[in-house]
Scaffold this motif. Sequence first.
Motif, short mmCIF file in Angstrom:
data_model
loop_
_atom_site.label_atom_id
_atom_site.label_comp_id
_atom_site.label_asym_id
_atom_site.label_seq_id
_atom_site.Cartn_x
_atom_site.Cartn_y
_atom_site.Cartn_z
N ARG A 54 0.82 -1.21 0.00
CA ARG A 54 0.00 0.00 0.00
C ARG A 54 0.85 1.26 0.00
N LEU A 55 2.12 1.12 0.32
CA LEU A 55 3.02 2.28 0.35
C LEU A 55 3.86 2.39 -0.92
N HIS A 56 3.53 1.60 -1.94
CA HIS A 56 4.27 1.67 -3.20
C HIS A 56 3.68 2.78 -4.07
N THR A 57 3.81 4.01 -3.59
CA THR A 57 3.33 5.19 -4.28
C THR A 57 4.49 6.17 -4.42
N PHE A 62 9.81 8.42 -2.83
CA PHE A 62 10.75 9.51 -2.55
C PHE A 62 11.17 9.50 -1.08
N LEU A 63 10.24 9.18 -0.20
CA LEU A 63 10.57 9.15 1.23
C LEU A 63 11.58 8.06 1.54
N GLY A 64 11.43 6.90 0.88
CA GLY A 64 12.39 5.82 1.06
C GLY A 64 13.77 6.21 0.56
N ASN A 65 13.82 6.91 -0.58
CA ASN A 65 15.10 7.40 -1.09
C ASN A 65 15.72 8.43 -0.16
N LEU A 66 14.88 9.30 0.41
CA LEU A 66 15.40 10.29 1.35
C LEU A 66 15.99 9.62 2.59
N SER A 67 15.35 8.58 3.07
CA SER A 67 15.87 7.86 4.23
C SER A 67 17.20 7.20 3.92
N HIS A 128 -3.75 19.08 -8.11
CA HIS A 128 -4.24 18.37 -9.31
C HIS A 128 -4.50 16.90 -8.97
N PRO A 129 -5.41 16.64 -8.03
CA PRO A 129 -5.61 15.24 -7.58
C PRO A 129 -6.12 14.31 -8.68
N LEU A 130 -6.93 14.83 -9.59
CA LEU A 130 -7.50 13.99 -10.64
C LEU A 130 -6.44 13.56 -11.67
N HIS A 131 -5.38 14.33 -11.78
CA HIS A 131 -4.33 14.02 -12.75
C HIS A 131 -3.07 13.48 -12.08
N TYR A 132 -3.16 13.15 -10.80
CA TYR A 132 -1.97 12.75 -10.05
C TYR A 132 -1.33 11.48 -10.63
N THR A 133 -2.14 10.45 -10.85
CA THR A 133 -1.59 9.18 -11.35
C THR A 133 -1.04 9.31 -12.77
#
Length: 314
Positions: A54-57, A62-67, A128-133
């Motif tokens: 569920r966290l594969h977004t 980016f948060l994983g890369n930052l860590s 732009h939530p509708l165009h996020y994906t």
Amino acid sequence: MRGTNQSSVSEFVLLGFSTQPQQQRVLFLLFLSMYLATVLGNLLLILAVSTDSRLHTPMYFFLGNLSFVDVCFSSTTTPKMLANHVLGIQTISFSGCLTQMYFLFVFADMDNFLLAVMAYDRFVAVCHPLHYTIKMTRQLCAQLVAGSWGVASLNALLHTLLMARLLFCADNTIPNFFCDVTPLLKLSCSDTHLNEMMILIAAGPIMITPFICILVSYVLIGCAVLRVPSTKGIWKAFSTCGSHLAVVFLFYGTIIAVYLNPLSSHSAEKDTVATMLYTVVTPMLNPFIYSLRNRDLKRALGKVIGRKTCSYLC
């Protein structure tokens, strides 16, 4: 690198924070605790992001890369300082000093770029939530991270090669706990105008441009959030942005204070405290700031910790 052929200095002395034995022991325990907290917190976050589907977004990517960058960033300076204390030495070789400076530049730039990319990701999600994906595709996320690594590596290589061409004569004492560009330029007995000019021309825009992008992104996010009728939604959004902006201002404020000022305005004490903030404190705080307010991430971390505890007890 031909530092030993060009210079009479084959090693540098790192003074650290204090020359008092009692203070050194306290600081050793403090830095050891902070480093362990940094490594443990960031590795747990990476494990949680990688194991929970569920966290594969994009945001968690980016948060994983930052860590990962924060672990490497802290590991560039802190272990050497701790090892020097245990072994009772304060020296670092010329090549080791340049290597440490190179990786310090790389990971500082990567922190800089990832903070900007994460701000852009939040801008697209809120405005732009509708165009996020459609906009934040896996290919774009991978390209943003790969491009960041490329620019960071080239910038670090430029300043390291410029430093390698300088001559270092009698004085080899660095009033810090790691090799940083500012004290090294002060120690050089060569003309450092080219190095200082390239810091302003190359490193300056690399640090300031993402910072401006972050501010613009959050201004637009704030304008969008203010149009939300729910007071609870507004407070939640501003609370989350406040945490991110706190890290942003801490990171950029200390770096700008250290690197984007003339050498004559620097003092050893202020520079040491400032560099400690962005090399040790900020990487330690990032997992807590970005995770504790996130319900999904806390749930994933709870599962990871519970699974590891169960395996250990069994």
